[in-house]
Design a protein around this motif. Structure first.
Motif, short mmCIF file in Angstrom:
data_model
loop_
_atom_site.label_atom_id
_atom_site.label_comp_id
_atom_site.label_asym_id
_atom_site.label_seq_id
_atom_site.Cartn_x
_atom_site.Cartn_y
_atom_site.Cartn_z
N LEU A 127 0.80 -1.22 0.00
CA LEU A 127 0.00 0.00 0.00
C LEU A 127 0.84 1.28 0.00
O LEU A 127 0.55 2.21 -0.78
CB LEU A 127 -0.96 -0.02 1.19
CG LEU A 127 -2.17 0.90 1.13
CD1 LEU A 127 -2.99 0.61 -0.12
CD2 LEU A 127 -3.02 0.75 2.38
N PRO A 128 1.90 1.39 0.83
CA PRO A 128 2.73 2.62 0.78
C PRO A 128 3.37 2.84 -0.59
O PRO A 128 3.44 3.97 -1.08
CB PRO A 128 3.78 2.36 1.86
CG PRO A 128 3.17 1.39 2.79
CD PRO A 128 2.33 0.51 1.94
N THR A 129 3.82 1.76 -1.23
CA THR A 129 4.45 1.89 -2.55
C THR A 129 3.43 2.33 -3.60
O THR A 129 3.72 3.18 -4.46
CB THR A 129 5.07 0.54 -2.96
OG1 THR A 129 5.99 0.12 -1.95
CG2 THR A 129 5.82 0.68 -4.28
N ILE A 130 2.21 1.75 -3.53
CA ILE A 130 1.16 2.12 -4.49
C ILE A 130 0.83 3.61 -4.37
O ILE A 130 0.71 4.32 -5.37
CB ILE A 130 -0.09 1.26 -4.25
CG1 ILE A 130 0.20 -0.21 -4.58
CG2 ILE A 130 -1.27 1.76 -5.09
CD1 ILE A 130 -0.90 -1.16 -4.18
N ARG A 131 0.72 4.09 -3.15
CA ARG A 131 0.39 5.50 -2.95
C ARG A 131 1.57 6.41 -3.30
O ARG A 131 1.37 7.51 -3.81
CB ARG A 131 -0.04 5.73 -1.51
CG ARG A 131 -1.39 5.09 -1.18
CD ARG A 131 -1.80 5.29 0.26
NE ARG A 131 -3.12 4.74 0.53
CZ ARG A 131 -3.68 4.72 1.74
NH1 ARG A 131 -3.02 5.20 2.78
NH2 ARG A 131 -4.89 4.21 1.90
N ALA A 132 2.78 5.94 -3.02
CA ALA A 132 3.96 6.76 -3.33
C ALA A 132 4.08 7.01 -4.83
O ALA A 132 4.47 8.11 -5.25
CB ALA A 132 5.21 6.07 -2.80
N PHE A 133 3.73 6.03 -5.65
CA PHE A 133 3.82 6.18 -7.11
C PHE A 133 2.49 6.64 -7.73
O PHE A 133 2.38 6.73 -8.95
CB PHE A 133 4.26 4.87 -7.75
CG PHE A 133 5.71 4.56 -7.56
CD1 PHE A 133 6.65 5.05 -8.45
CD2 PHE A 133 6.15 3.80 -6.48
CE1 PHE A 133 8.00 4.77 -8.27
CE2 PHE A 133 7.49 3.52 -6.29
CZ PHE A 133 8.44 4.01 -7.19
N ASN A 134 1.50 6.89 -6.87
CA ASN A 134 0.21 7.40 -7.32
C ASN A 134 -0.41 6.52 -8.41
O ASN A 134 -0.86 6.99 -9.46
CB ASN A 134 0.36 8.85 -7.82
CG ASN A 134 -0.98 9.55 -7.96
OD1 ASN A 134 -1.93 9.20 -7.25
ND2 ASN A 134 -1.07 10.51 -8.86
N VAL A 135 -0.44 5.22 -8.15
CA VAL A 135 -1.00 4.27 -9.12
C VAL A 135 -2.21 3.55 -8.52
O VAL A 135 -2.48 2.40 -8.84
CB VAL A 135 0.06 3.25 -9.59
CG1 VAL A 135 1.11 3.91 -10.45
CG2 VAL A 135 0.72 2.56 -8.39
N GLN A 136 -2.95 4.24 -7.65
CA GLN A 136 -4.12 3.62 -7.03
C GLN A 136 -5.13 3.16 -8.07
O GLN A 136 -5.65 2.04 -7.99
CB GLN A 136 -4.80 4.60 -6.05
CG GLN A 136 -3.94 4.97 -4.85
CD GLN A 136 -3.18 6.25 -5.04
OE1 GLN A 136 -2.69 6.49 -6.14
NE2 GLN A 136 -3.08 7.07 -4.00
N GLN A 137 -5.40 4.02 -9.06
CA GLN A 137 -6.40 3.67 -10.07
C GLN A 137 -5.96 2.48 -10.91
O GLN A 137 -6.80 1.64 -11.30
CB GLN A 137 -6.68 4.88 -10.97
CG GLN A 137 -7.88 4.69 -11.89
CD GLN A 137 -9.16 4.40 -11.12
OE1 GLN A 137 -9.45 5.05 -10.12
NE2 GLN A 137 -9.91 3.39 -11.58
N ASP A 138 -4.66 2.38 -11.16
CA ASP A 138 -4.16 1.24 -11.93
C ASP A 138 -4.42 -0.07 -11.19
O ASP A 138 -4.82 -1.08 -11.80
CB ASP A 138 -2.66 1.40 -12.20
CG ASP A 138 -2.37 2.56 -13.13
OD1 ASP A 138 -3.28 2.94 -13.89
OD2 ASP A 138 -1.24 3.09 -13.09
N PHE A 139 -4.22 -0.05 -9.88
CA PHE A 139 -4.44 -1.26 -9.10
C PHE A 139 -5.93 -1.54 -8.95
O PHE A 139 -6.34 -2.71 -8.89
CB PHE A 139 -3.77 -1.14 -7.73
CG PHE A 139 -2.35 -1.63 -7.72
CD1 PHE A 139 -2.04 -2.89 -7.25
CD2 PHE A 139 -1.33 -0.84 -8.21
CE1 PHE A 139 -0.73 -3.35 -7.26
CE2 PHE A 139 -0.02 -1.29 -8.22
CZ PHE A 139 0.28 -2.55 -7.74
N VAL A 140 -6.75 -0.50 -8.87
CA VAL A 140 -8.20 -0.72 -8.84
C VAL A 140 -8.65 -1.37 -10.15
O VAL A 140 -9.44 -2.33 -10.14
CB VAL A 140 -8.93 0.62 -8.62
CG1 VAL A 140 -10.43 0.44 -8.85
CG2 VAL A 140 -8.68 1.13 -7.22
#
Length: 546
Positions: A179-192
């Protein structure tokens, strides 16, 4: 179950015969008491049947669960490396839930409705035997439809289970550390979007499975409707030869048969599909154990190892037989209480050396010997070996539970000894300042403590264990310099009388070691005092530090 269904059908037949009697005969108490006895008998047998059935089936489910858990706990670590976490989570959660909750009810419904179907056919056959002739074409047709449906639905069910595993894998990996890595690279929508795609893939298989169930149910409804039609026609045709009560009973059973028959067959097919979950759990229960309990081992002394001498003799290791060696012809002698620093590039074999000492690889993938105090580690059981060694890992391992449990999970030491170990690493204040003391809760992976505190708790655990051999796998890689200095001082002060092997990437971590072991591509490049290693392998050492 046969007795219960038999008494139930006899009670209904008795009621129809009672109804066919004259008014004077109907007032006889014999009929009433007989019917009351049959009804109570049906109730008692139903209660006993349900209690015994669910006790039996849940005992079997519990056995499957325990076998799976034992198989996973005792199998080799290679199993977890070759199986995604989502696949394992799928089996121990969804598949276990199926055999705990869905399979017992489905199988119970299938058997009960099947017996009721047979009972209905017997009653209808007694009233009007000509109806049974329709079963001659219906039974082969039913058998063909069921066989055709099961061949497809079993594979679709397996496909649905397989496509569910990536959903669990992505969800668990995203939450546990990702989760910290996903938010750090701002790729939340990609993972959704990725999660939605995997859910869609699973939903497609599930939709096909439901469609197959409806396809099968429709054809069963048509077959039972045909049986109801034939029964109604024959009842009207032979109305002068059948008494009204018996005709009413046969029609009632025929109407119920429409629902019972298709439900019994659908539930039996569904139960067979659910058995794929039992098959998957059974597969994990049959995992090959890391060590065969029947093997004969040498029984080491109770105080083994009392010196901490480690010797590698022409030792080579592969992770699997078909792979290249990760350790090649290691020949090293480490004296008692000696402090050894281990350095080398990434992939040089540093962590593999620790895995070799803990015997985390199959024996078939190793050659040579590792001796601890003169005893070959392959000659003793894994329990004896691993329980006498201590390790401080690079990533601190803490379990959800109390602080005391994380320090002393087997309750071998007193509270005073646990407090002294915490005081040695300057963590006594987290006990004294907390109302629950040693019983304060530790979250999963120690998330309610800082990274430095988690690592210091692991050091305190090693202090408490007091084993003669301690292995440190870059314990200060993820902490600040102040905590690094504290850990180094604690190790220097509290582990003077122990043999220590330290994997390091920082020069100051191993600069004060007695000797430094330099590994390069699984082979020993040098093994000497720090001054000689730095002067002879400056370039190699610089690469190791970087």
């Amino acid at each position: 179950m046969l007795a219960g269904e038999g008494i139930f059908d006899v009670s209904n037949r008795w009621l129809s015969l009672w109804s066919a009697k004259s008014f004077k005969e109907q007032r006889s108490t014999d009929y009433m008491y007989t019917y009351l006895g049959l009804t109570l008998g049906t109730l008692v047998i139903a209660l006993i049947r349900a209690q015994y059935y669910f006790y039996l089936i849940l005992s079997g489910s519990n056995h499957f669960h325990n076998q799976m858990l034992k198989g996973m706990l005792y199998t080799s670590l290679r199993f977890f490396e070759s199986n995604p976490s989502g696949r394992i989570l799928n089996r121990i959660s969804k598949d276990q839930q199926v055999i705990d909750e869905l399979l017992p009810m489905t199988l119970f419904d299938a058997v009960q409705c099947l017996l009721m179907t047979i009972g209905s056919l017997v009653i209808i056959g007694i009233v009007n035997p000509w109806v049974l002739l329709i079963l001659v074409p219906l039974l082969p047709a039913f058998w063909w439809f069921r066989r055709f449906y099961l061949q497809s639905s079993r594979q679709i069910k397996r496909l649905e289970s397989i496509t569910r595993s990536p959903v669990y894998a992505l969800f668990s990996s995203s939450l546990n550390g990702g989760l910290p890595t996903i938010r750090a690279f701002n790729v939340q929508q990609d993972f959704v979007d990725l999660f939605i795609n995997r859910v869609d893939t699973n939903s497609r298989a599930f939709f096909i499975l439901i469609a197959a169930v409806r396809w099968f149910g429709l054809r069963l409804d048509l077959m039972t409707s045909l049986l109801s039609l034939i029964t109604s026609v024959l009842t009207i045709a032979f109305r002068h030869q059948i008494d009204p009560s018996s005709a009413a009973l046969s029609l009632m059973y025929c109407i119920n048969l429409t629902m019972l028959f298709q439900w019994a067959v659908r539930q039996s097919a569904e139960a067979e599909n659910y058995m794929t979950s039992a098959e998957r759990i059974y597969e994990y229960g049959q995992l090959v154990a890391e060590e065969n309990d029947q093997e004969l081992f040498v029984q080491p002394p109770d105080d083994w190892p009392n010196q901490g001498i480690i010797e590698f003799k022409k030792y080579s290791m592969r992770y699997r037989i078909e792979l290249e060696p990760v350790l090649n012809d290691i020949d090293v002698h480490i004296e008692s209480k000696e402090k050894i620093g281990i350095i080398g590039r990434t992939g040089a074999g540093k962590s593999s050396l620790f895995q070799a000492i803990f015997r985390l690889v199959d024996r078939q993938s190793t050659n040579g010997q590792i001796l601890i105090d003169g005893i070959d580690i392959n000659a003793i059981s894994l329990h004896h070996l691993r329980s006498r060694l201590s390790v401080i890992p690079q990533m601190p391992i803490l379990f959800a539970g109390t602080l005391r449990f994380n320090l002393d999970p087997f309750e071998q030491y007193s509270d005073e000894q646990c407090l002294l170990a915490l005081e040695s690493v300057q963590l006594k204040t987290i006990v004294t300042n907390h109302a629950d003391g040693l019983q304060q809760l530790v979250s999963e992976s120690g998330s309610n403590f800082s990274a430095g505190q988690c690592q210091l708790i692991c050091v305190a655990r090693a202090i408490l264990k007091q084993s003669r051999i301690l292995m440190i796998d870059e314990a200060t890689a993820n902490v600040d310099r102040m905590t690094d200095s504290l850990i180094q001082n604690v190790i220097k002060d509290k582990f003077q009388d122990r043999t220590i092997l330290t994997i390091a990437h920082r020069l100051n971590t191993v600069a004060k070691s007695d000797r430094i072991l330099v590994l390069n591509q699984g082979m020993i490049a040098d093994f000497d005092v720090p001054q000689n290693v730095l002067s002879k392998h400056g370039l190699l050492q610089q690469n190791s530090i970087n």
